[in-house]
Design a protein around this motif. Structure first.
Motif, PDB file in Angstrom:
ATOM      1  N   LYS A 108       0.831  -1.211   0.000  1.00 44.13           N
ATOM      2  CA  LYS A 108       0.000   0.000   0.000  1.00 44.13           C
ATOM      3  C   LYS A 108       0.865   1.261   0.000  1.00 44.13           C
ATOM      4  N   GLY A 109       1.938   1.187  -0.800  1.00 50.04           N
ATOM      5  CA  GLY A 109       2.816   2.343  -0.946  1.00 50.04           C
ATOM      6  C   GLY A 109       3.876   2.477   0.126  1.00 50.04           C
ATOM      7  N   THR A 110       3.875   1.561   1.094  1.00 52.57           N
ATOM      8  CA  THR A 110       4.830   1.635   2.199  1.00 52.57           C
ATOM      9  C   THR A 110       5.899   0.561   2.051  1.00 52.57           C
ATOM     10  N   LEU A 111       7.165   0.941   2.226  1.00 53.57           N
ATOM     11  CA  LEU A 111       8.244  -0.045   2.186  1.00 53.57           C
ATOM     12  C   LEU A 111       8.119  -0.978   3.385  1.00 53.57           C
ATOM     13  N   THR A 112       8.039  -2.266   3.090  1.00 53.68           N
ATOM     14  CA  THR A 112       7.834  -3.266   4.133  1.00 53.68           C
ATOM     15  C   THR A 112       8.890  -4.359   4.002  1.00 53.68           C
ATOM     16  N   PRO A 113       9.535  -4.743   5.090  1.00 56.06           N
ATOM     17  CA  PRO A 113      10.579  -5.780   5.002  1.00 56.06           C
ATOM     18  C   PRO A 113       9.993  -7.160   4.736  1.00 56.06           C
TER      19      PRO A 113
END
Length: 236
Positions: free
Chosen positions: A178-183
């Motif tokens: 959702k547009g967020t950098l996630t590990p």
């Protein structure tokens, strides 16, 4: 008489490699996708030996390809398209028939083999010497005890945010949610990231991924290796 050790023989035998372009042609998958998968395997430390990078010319532009040994190429194809594993084994059998160790009873052939090995080792040492200052820089610079956010890490590494974001995405270190950098989950489990949650001014809950001290040193090392293999004017 010229003597060759077991190490010499292993080094010569290890010169039999398969390129990422060959794997792309075999599987019908784009070369870019094959390279991304290989990079992700390297990031996850699944490869049995460091990547060998070759340059080739394509439409007047220098590009990179990765070369893998038999074990690593089979791993890559198993991840990309398992149905081609048998075809890859056939290719390796053909290659192994052609590839052969020098006749060490022949002084001239043994001398040529020794000279080739010497040149390969010299080239590897030169590459190591080029990357050593970068590695030393990161070893000295990356001394953190607290977690860092994406922007903080970019500032510390003195890298542009779009460039570093692309690196994280291409290496499958992080992905967009959702547009967020996630590990990636397995990197969370490895202790490279931590999540900080809170409530913003609009009373909406948020969660921010941050690099742990361990993660900062890990990703900085990967970044150092990445920029060490990026000569100016060469497209990835």
């Amino acid at each position: 008489m010229m003597m060759f050790s077991t190490e010499n023989l292993s080094a010569l035998n290890a010169s039999v490699l398969m390129s990422s372009r060959e794997i792309a042609r075999l599987t019908g998958i784009t070369h870019g996708e094959v390279k991304r998968l290989i990079k992700s395997l390297e990031t996850a430390q699944r490869l049995s030996q460091p990547l060998t990078i070759n340059l080739y010319e394509h439409e007047g532009e220098m590009r990179q390809e990765f070369c893998l040994n038999k074990r690593d190429s089979l791993l890559a194809v198993a991840r990309l398209s398992p149905g081609f594993t048998a075809d890859l084994l056939d290719k390796w059998q053909e290659r192994e028939k052609v590839a052969h160790l020098p006749d060490f009873t022949n002084p001239a052939e043994a001398a040529r083999a020794w000279a080739e090995q010497f040149e390969q080792r010299r080239a590897a040492e030169e590459q190591l010497a080029l990357s050593a200052p970068k590695a030393e820089f990161f070893d000295r610079f990356v001394e953190v005890t607290d977690s860092l956010g994406f922007r903080q890490l970019c500032k510390m590494l003195k890298v542009k945010e779009p460039e570093f974001r692309q690196f994280l995405l291409e290496r499958n270190i992080m992905y967009r949610d959702k547009g967020t950098l996630t590990p990636q989950h397995h990197h969370m489990q490895a202790g490279y990231f931590t999540l900080r949650s809170g409530v913003g001014e609009n009373q909406h809950a948020f969660s921010q991924a941050r690099f742990t001290a361990k993660g900062v040193k890990w990703v900085a090392s990967l970044w150092a290796g990445h920029i060490a293999t990026q000569p100016k004017g060469v497209a990835a």
